[in-house]
Design a protein around this motif. Structure first.
Motif, PDB file in Angstrom:
ATOM      1  N   PRO A 129      -0.495  16.994  -6.597  1.00 38.68           N
ATOM      2  CA  PRO A 129       0.170  17.857  -5.615  1.00 38.68           C
ATOM      3  C   PRO A 129      -0.773  18.539  -4.625  1.00 38.68           C
ATOM      4  N   LYS A 130      -2.050  18.630  -4.951  1.00 42.99           N
ATOM      5  CA  LYS A 130      -2.995  19.232  -4.001  1.00 42.99           C
ATOM      6  C   LYS A 130      -3.370  18.275  -2.876  1.00 42.99           C
ATOM      7  N   ILE A 131      -3.005  17.018  -3.017  1.00 44.35           N
ATOM      8  CA  ILE A 131      -3.282  16.029  -1.969  1.00 44.35           C
ATOM      9  C   ILE A 131      -2.078  15.987  -1.031  1.00 44.35           C
ATOM     10  N   THR A 132      -2.275  16.502   0.151  1.00 45.77           N
ATOM     11  CA  THR A 132      -1.203  16.515   1.146  1.00 45.77           C
ATOM     12  C   THR A 132      -1.127  15.161   1.849  1.00 45.77           C
ATOM     13  N   GLN A 133      -0.063  14.972   2.560  1.00 46.96           N
ATOM     14  CA  GLN A 133       0.088  13.760   3.364  1.00 46.96           C
ATOM     15  C   GLN A 133      -1.074  13.640   4.348  1.00 46.96           C
ATOM     16  N   GLU A 134      -1.504  14.771   4.914  1.00 49.93           N
ATOM     17  CA  GLU A 134      -2.594  14.763   5.883  1.00 49.93           C
ATOM     18  C   GLU A 134      -3.908  14.336   5.238  1.00 49.93           C
ATOM     19  N   VAL A 135      -4.175  14.806   4.016  1.00 50.69           N
ATOM     20  CA  VAL A 135      -5.394  14.410   3.306  1.00 50.69           C
ATOM     21  C   VAL A 135      -5.340  12.915   2.999  1.00 50.69           C
ATOM     22  N   ALA A 136      -4.198  12.436   2.537  1.00 52.81           N
ATOM     23  CA  ALA A 136      -4.037  11.008   2.244  1.00 52.81           C
ATOM     24  C   ALA A 136      -4.207  10.171   3.509  1.00 52.81           C
ATOM     25  N   ASP A 137      -3.669  10.638   4.623  1.00 55.52           N
ATOM     26  CA  ASP A 137      -3.851   9.934   5.895  1.00 55.52           C
ATOM     27  C   ASP A 137      -5.327   9.912   6.288  1.00 55.52           C
ATOM     28  N   GLY A 138      -6.030  11.016   6.039  1.00 56.00           N
ATOM     29  CA  GLY A 138      -7.464  11.076   6.331  1.00 56.00           C
ATOM     30  C   GLY A 138      -8.238  10.054   5.511  1.00 56.00           C
ATOM     31  N   ILE A 139      -7.914   9.947   4.227  1.00 54.74           N
ATOM     32  CA  ILE A 139      -8.570   8.956   3.376  1.00 54.74           C
ATOM     33  C   ILE A 139      -8.274   7.562   3.907  1.00 54.74           C
ATOM     34  N   GLN A 140      -7.036   7.336   4.273  1.00 53.03           N
ATOM     35  CA  GLN A 140      -6.633   6.046   4.827  1.00 53.03           C
ATOM     36  C   GLN A 140      -7.445   5.706   6.076  1.00 53.03           C
ATOM     37  N   ASN A 141      -7.819   6.729   6.828  1.00 55.16           N
ATOM     38  CA  ASN A 141      -8.586   6.537   8.058  1.00 55.16           C
ATOM     39  C   ASN A 141     -10.097   6.608   7.842  1.00 55.16           C
ATOM     40  N   GLY A 142     -10.533   6.708   6.579  1.00 59.27           N
ATOM     41  CA  GLY A 142     -11.964   6.664   6.294  1.00 59.27           C
ATOM     42  C   GLY A 142     -12.634   7.999   6.061  1.00 59.27           C
ATOM     43  N   PRO A 182       2.562  11.925  -5.659  1.00 56.96           N
ATOM     44  CA  PRO A 182       3.225  12.977  -6.441  1.00 56.96           C
ATOM     45  C   PRO A 182       2.437  13.418  -7.681  1.00 56.96           C
ATOM     46  N   LYS A 183       1.547  12.580  -8.147  1.00 57.20           N
ATOM     47  CA  LYS A 183       0.749  12.923  -9.324  1.00 57.20           C
ATOM     48  C   LYS A 183      -0.342  13.941  -9.004  1.00 57.20           C
ATOM     49  N   CYS A 220      -6.305   6.633  -8.878  1.00 54.73           N
ATOM     50  CA  CYS A 220      -4.939   6.186  -9.173  1.00 54.73           C
ATOM     51  C   CYS A 220      -4.610   4.924  -8.377  1.00 54.73           C
ATOM     52  N   ILE A 221      -4.901   4.948  -7.107  1.00 54.54           N
ATOM     53  CA  ILE A 221      -4.604   3.792  -6.264  1.00 54.54           C
ATOM     54  C   ILE A 221      -5.489   2.605  -6.639  1.00 54.54           C
ATOM     55  N   LEU A 222      -6.775   2.853  -6.864  1.00 55.06           N
ATOM     56  CA  LEU A 222      -7.673   1.756  -7.234  1.00 55.06           C
ATOM     57  C   LEU A 222      -7.280   1.138  -8.575  1.00 55.06           C
ATOM     58  N   GLU A 223      -6.767   1.955  -9.485  1.00 56.76           N
ATOM     59  CA  GLU A 223      -6.279   1.405 -10.760  1.00 56.76           C
ATOM     60  C   GLU A 223      -5.037   0.555 -10.537  1.00 56.76           C
ATOM     61  N   GLY A 271       0.814  -1.214   0.000  1.00 54.27           N
ATOM     62  CA  GLY A 271       0.000   0.000   0.000  1.00 54.27           C
ATOM     63  C   GLY A 271       0.844   1.258   0.000  1.00 54.27           C
ATOM     64  N   LYS A 272       1.941   1.237   0.754  1.00 53.05           N
ATOM     65  CA  LYS A 272       2.837   2.394   0.790  1.00 53.05           C
ATOM     66  C   LYS A 272       3.450   2.646  -0.584  1.00 53.05           C
ATOM     67  N   LEU A 273       3.801   1.583  -1.285  1.00 54.87           N
ATOM     68  CA  LEU A 273       4.354   1.742  -2.628  1.00 54.87           C
ATOM     69  C   LEU A 273       3.340   2.400  -3.567  1.00 54.87           C
ATOM     70  N   MET A 274       2.091   1.969  -3.479  1.00 48.01           N
ATOM     71  CA  MET A 274       1.046   2.570  -4.317  1.00 48.01           C
ATOM     72  C   MET A 274       0.870   4.042  -3.981  1.00 48.01           C
ATOM     73  N   ARG A 275       0.841   4.319  -2.710  1.00 45.14           N
ATOM     74  CA  ARG A 275       0.680   5.693  -2.261  1.00 45.14           C
ATOM     75  C   ARG A 275       1.847   6.562  -2.742  1.00 45.14           C
ATOM     76  N   ASP A 276       3.055   6.020  -2.673  1.00 46.50           N
ATOM     77  CA  ASP A 276       4.240   6.756  -3.110  1.00 46.50           C
ATOM     78  C   ASP A 276       4.222   7.048  -4.610  1.00 46.50           C
TER      79      ASP A 276
END
Length: 149
Positions: free
Chosen positions: A48-61, A45-46, A75-78, A36-41
């Motif tokens: 840039p408006k998605i911050t680490q905090e936003v991605a963490d929020g999605i990860q947490n639901g 970067p594709k 991108c991740i689902l693909e 999952g970390k590899l997919m996220r990485d």
């Protein structure tokens, strides 16, 4: 001489195979999270408006509904082969689930995936990646142990 070398190589490879983990079982949680970390990485970067905090929020639901977050999710689902051009890939998702999830998650995910098989029907992918948002929201609502990179 060539035949003897071939037999030795075959026996050595066979011996090594005895010590490798079995492939028919699911992965460990650590392996799943690493994948999952590899997919996220790759996807972060594709967008840039998605911050680490936003991605963490999605990860947490916490799944915001905006073009950028939806396309990041897409991108991740693909990469997971769960969605392609805005269409949910049921059979491929079930195959990937067997490979990428620990065994103790599989029954719950099979049920949730079946409940969400029509989540993307009638939604257009462009320009806002709406099917990805709909699918992830459905999965979050129907699977008690929500996992997303």
């Amino acid at each position: 001489m060539k035949f003897d070398l071939w037999i030795i190589t075959f026996l050595c490879l066979g011996g090594v195979a005895l010590f490798l983990p079995r492939i028919d079982a699911g992965v460990t949680e650590e392996q799943m999270r690493s994948a999952g970390k590899l997919m996220r990485d790759v996807c972060l970067p594709k967008f840039p408006k998605i911050t680490q905090e936003v991605a963490d929020g999605i990860q947490n639901g916490n799944i915001p509904n905006s073009k950028d977050t939806n396309c990041y999710i897409n991108c991740i689902l693909e990469m997971m082969q769960a969605i392609k051009k805005g269409k949910f890939q049921l059979e491929q998702t079930l195959k990937q689930m067997d490979i990428m999830l620990p065994d103790n998650y599989k029954d719950e995910y099979k049920k949730g995936i079946q409940l969400c098989k029509d989540a993307t029907v009638g939604l257009k992918n462009a320009p806002n990646c709406d099917p990805a948002h709909a699918l992830l929201t459905c999965l979050k609502n129907n699977i008690s142990v929500f996992l997303f990179p």
